[in-house]
Write an enzyme that holds these catalytic residues in place. Sequence first.
Site, PDB file in Angstrom:
ATOM      1  N   CYS A 104       0.866  -1.181   0.000  1.00 27.09           N
ATOM      2  CA  CYS A 104       0.000   0.000   0.000  1.00 27.09           C
ATOM      3  C   CYS A 104       0.897   1.224   0.000  1.00 27.09           C
ATOM      4  CB  CYS A 104      -0.921   0.032   1.217  1.00 27.09           C
ATOM      5  SG  CYS A 104      -1.891   1.562   1.306  1.00 27.09           S
ATOM      6  N   MET A 317      -4.425   5.070  -5.467  1.00 25.65           N
ATOM      7  CA  MET A 317      -3.560   4.248  -4.629  1.00 25.65           C
ATOM      8  C   MET A 317      -2.116   4.715  -4.818  1.00 25.65           C
ATOM      9  SD  MET A 317      -6.074   2.654  -6.481  1.00 25.65           S
ATOM     10  CE  MET A 317      -5.459   1.400  -7.615  1.00 25.65           C
TER      11      MET A 317
END
Length: 395
Positions: A104, A317
Site C-alpha cells: 500500500c 492508490m
Amino acid sequence: MSFQPQIRIPATYLRGGTSKGVFFRLQDLPEVAQRPGPARDKLLLRVIGSPDPYGKQIDGMGGATSSTSKTVIVAASSRLDHDVDYLFGQVSVDSAFVDWSGNCGNLSAAVGPFAIANGLLPPGRIPENGLCTVRIWQANIGKTIVAHVPITDGMVQETGDFELDGVTFPAAEVQLEFLDPAEGDDGGGAMFPTGRLVDDLEVPGVGTFKATLINAGIPTIFVNATDIGYTGAELQDAINGDAKALVRFELIRVHGAMKMELIRDPGEALKRQHTPKIAFVAQPSDYVASSGKAVKAEEVDLLVRALSMGKLHHAMMGTAAVAIATAAAIPGTLVNIAAGGGTRQAVRFGHPSGTLRVGAHAEQIDGQWKVTKALMGRSARVLMEGWVRVPGDSF
C-alpha cells in the site's frame, strides 16, 4: 451461554496518504500471530470486522472501503541497511480473506512516523529538528522505500500546510522514494512481463483492448478510457454504481493478470484481489472533482482512474501512482502517450479527488528500461492509539 473474554493488543490507527489502517508492532501481536498463517489472518480479519455480509464492518475498525480496510505490521529490520520491515495486509470487506500480494503506497507514508514514535529506531538516529530518514524494507514485494519524516522538537511532526487532494485537512509532508520499483517477484521479474510497452489484451466476451502491462510499485494494467467507453473524468458513482461495468473491469483485470503470468487461470484471481490493479487513462480535460473543486485541463498532464478491490478508488492508490510515474517516464506506453508523449521525469495527473504530482527516473540500458526510483509526497497522522480488542477465541 458461552463467554469468551476479549484480549487487548497494542495498536495505532493511522491515516497514511488517502488510506487508513491499523498498525501493529510485530512484537505486540499474540505469539501465534507473530508468524504468517491462518491465526494471523483470522486475528486481522476480526480486528477490521470482516467478513461482513452487510458490507459495513460495523463490528471492527474497518471503514467498509478498500482504502480503510487495511492492516500493517512493522518490526525492527534484521537487514543491516534497513531500519524496519513493513508488511501490509489488505483485508477483504465481505469475504474471509487477507491479501498479502502487494504493498500500500499510501500507508507507506505512515510507516516511518510509526517506527519513530514506537521506538523502532535508535534515539541517536532521530534529529531534534529536521528530517529523519527511515529505510523501510517492504516485505510483501521485497523492495526498499525511503521515507523522509519531518521532526520538530525531537518528535514526529504531523501537522503542517501540505495539502493532498482526497484528504480534507492539511498536514506535514512525508517525502517517499520507492527505490528500483519495478516488481521483481512476479511476471518473470520484468518491468514489462510480455516484453512489450503496449499489448493487445483479448478478453473473451468483452473485446480486445490496447493495454500497457507493467510491474512497478504494483502490477498494473493500463487501458485507454475511450476504448472502454469512458472519458477518464468519471467519479466513483459512475463506475461503482454500475454492476455490469464492475464485472467487465474484473474480467479485464483477470485476463490481464493471466497475460502478466501472475495467475494461471481465472479462478486464482479470487485469492489475488489486491493485485494487479486496473486503471484507465485519458488526455487532459476539464472536470469537477468529488469535493466540488474544478480541475482544469491545463493543470494536469493526463487523467487516470484506477480500481482497487473491485471498486473505483476515491483518489489514487500510492502504489498505482508509482506505476503511473514509471509508465509516464517511458515513451510509448499508454500512460506516456496520454500525457503527450516524449521524455519526462514527472507528471501531474487528475484523479477523482483532484490532482497528484509524481516523478520517476527512467533510463534505457542495453535496450531494457530501468527505473531507479519513483518519488511522491504524502502525509500521515495518528488518529488513535492504545489497544484494539478482539474476542479471545477469534483466532
